[in-house]
Design a protein around this motif. Sequence first.
Motif, short mmCIF file in Angstrom:
data_model
loop_
_atom_site.label_atom_id
_atom_site.label_comp_id
_atom_site.label_asym_id
_atom_site.label_seq_id
_atom_site.Cartn_x
_atom_site.Cartn_y
_atom_site.Cartn_z
N TYR A 135 11.65 -16.27 -22.41
CA TYR A 135 11.24 -17.12 -21.59
C TYR A 135 10.73 -18.31 -22.40
CZ TYR A 135 11.00 -13.95 -17.65
OH TYR A 135 11.28 -13.04 -16.58
N GLY A 136 10.69 -18.42 -23.49
CA GLY A 136 10.17 -19.22 -24.41
C GLY A 136 8.67 -19.76 -23.97
N LYS A 137 8.43 -21.04 -24.08
CA LYS A 137 6.98 -21.37 -23.61
C LYS A 137 6.82 -21.08 -22.19
CE LYS A 137 5.72 -24.81 -27.42
NZ LYS A 137 5.46 -26.15 -27.51
N HIS A 138 6.07 -20.26 -21.71
CA HIS A 138 5.97 -20.19 -20.23
C HIS A 138 4.58 -19.94 -19.92
CE1 HIS A 138 4.96 -15.82 -21.31
NE2 HIS A 138 5.24 -15.41 -20.38
N ILE A 139 4.20 -19.96 -18.61
CA ILE A 139 3.06 -19.89 -17.90
C ILE A 139 3.02 -18.62 -16.90
CG2 ILE A 139 0.95 -20.95 -16.50
CD1 ILE A 139 1.85 -23.56 -18.04
N ARG A 140 1.89 -18.17 -16.84
CA ARG A 140 1.95 -16.93 -15.78
C ARG A 140 0.55 -17.19 -14.97
NH1 ARG A 140 5.12 -11.49 -17.16
NH2 ARG A 140 6.18 -12.32 -18.87
N LEU A 141 0.59 -17.38 -13.68
CA LEU A 141 -0.39 -17.66 -12.80
C LEU A 141 -0.66 -16.52 -12.04
CD1 LEU A 141 0.12 -21.31 -11.71
CD2 LEU A 141 -1.11 -20.59 -13.65
N ASP A 142 -2.03 -16.00 -11.81
CA ASP A 142 -2.52 -15.15 -11.17
C ASP A 142 -2.80 -15.51 -9.75
OD1 ASP A 142 -3.58 -12.65 -9.75
OD2 ASP A 142 -4.48 -11.92 -11.62
N HIS A 143 -2.44 -15.41 -8.80
CA HIS A 143 -2.88 -15.74 -7.61
C HIS A 143 -3.88 -15.01 -6.53
CE1 HIS A 143 0.09 -19.36 -7.64
NE2 HIS A 143 0.91 -18.26 -8.25
N GLY A 144 -3.79 -13.47 -7.18
CA GLY A 144 -4.74 -12.58 -6.35
C GLY A 144 -3.87 -12.06 -5.34
N TYR A 145 -4.33 -11.22 -4.61
CA TYR A 145 -3.59 -10.29 -3.48
C TYR A 145 -2.24 -9.97 -3.95
CZ TYR A 145 -7.07 -13.15 -1.04
OH TYR A 145 -8.17 -14.09 -0.53
N GLY A 146 -2.00 -9.54 -5.29
CA GLY A 146 -1.05 -9.08 -5.99
C GLY A 146 0.16 -9.88 -6.08
N TYR A 147 0.06 -11.32 -6.03
CA TYR A 147 0.81 -12.34 -6.26
C TYR A 147 0.73 -13.03 -7.82
CZ TYR A 147 2.31 -12.47 -1.53
OH TYR A 147 2.67 -11.94 -0.23
N VAL A 148 1.85 -12.89 -8.37
CA VAL A 148 1.95 -13.62 -9.73
C VAL A 148 3.11 -14.65 -9.87
CG1 VAL A 148 2.08 -13.42 -12.21
CG2 VAL A 148 0.73 -11.97 -11.10
N SER A 149 2.92 -15.85 -10.22
CA SER A 149 3.95 -16.72 -10.47
C SER A 149 4.30 -17.11 -11.94
CB SER A 149 3.82 -18.03 -9.67
OG SER A 149 2.58 -18.71 -10.08
N LEU A 150 5.67 -17.22 -12.49
CA LEU A 150 6.09 -17.41 -13.56
C LEU A 150 6.96 -18.83 -13.61
CD1 LEU A 150 7.40 -14.52 -16.35
CD2 LEU A 150 8.88 -17.00 -16.07
N TYR A 151 6.49 -19.74 -14.86
CA TYR A 151 7.29 -20.93 -15.16
C TYR A 151 7.67 -20.84 -16.50
CZ TYR A 151 4.02 -21.68 -11.17
OH TYR A 151 3.14 -21.42 -10.27
#
Length: 325
Positions: A234-250
């Motif tokens: 993934y190289g430099k990446h960000i993961r966001l925890d949105h709650g309710y079981g959702y996570v997004s990855l960039y």
Amino acid sequence: MSKVKYYYDSETLSYKKIERKKGRRIGFALVTILGIFLAAFLLLVVYLNIPQIETPKEKALKRELENMKLQYGLLNRKMEQAQQVLANVEDRDNNIYRLYFEANPIPEEQRMAGFGGINRYRNLEGFENSKLIIDSHKKLDVLTKRIVVQSRSLDEIASLAEDKENLLASIPAIMPVKNEDLKRMASGYGWRTDPFTKVRKFHYGMDFTAPQGTPVYATGDAVVERADNRSSGYGKHIRLDHGYGYVSLYGHLYKYNVKVGQKVRRGDLIGFVGSTGRSQAPHVHYEIFKDGEKINPLNFYYGQLSPAEFDEILEQAQQENQSLD
């Protein structure tokens, strides 16, 4: 002073005083007393059998009694109207509000519970208008109970609505790169050709091509879980925890604009497009996880795209081409 009576005695040729006999006087007194009692009894019988004859106090009490009956009747009608209004609220609560927020309807038994068993109105029995008074108390008790249950239900609905609002704000709902900044949607979710091995493999995200340095945005309210290059490929990446079981990855970013633990809102700038890690060209690789499972991000753009734009993205995403990572 009683009158003295005389009579003329022809033998003595003189007037003599009439003397009353004692027994006769007593008899006359008894007859008088008996006559008085008899007259009183007759008057009492007449009084009791003529209802129109009432004392002022009886008339006042009768007016108060009639007024009480009238007020209880009005109170009962008002409570019946209130019950009808409450029944309408209960129906909407069960079939609209609770249904919308995926909560179980409140059964009728629970709304009406607590009125069986002992006679709680025993102290109101034995009076001329007991039925009227008891009926009013029963209606008031039932109405009070139903209002309490409905109030608690609305408190629960308010809590669910607040949670729903947070959920809708947190779920990823836009693309990570503005539509006008995109060169094209390079690759979608599904089987694609690996750009390095040329072997078909499953591509678990979507690749959005854009010039290096193009802003990348948070797709929903979240907390930054990771912002590093320690995840393979993934190289430099960000993961966001949105709650309710959702996570997004960039993935494949040029640089970050957030730190771990930072709270972000949908549309906040979190990084910039790059080509770090296992990448062939500048783009952002975007993934969504639900309860740890990778799912198709295409289903989460309802907050940004028009129907025509969505159809165009859908067509591009379904093309089985070569991915950029």
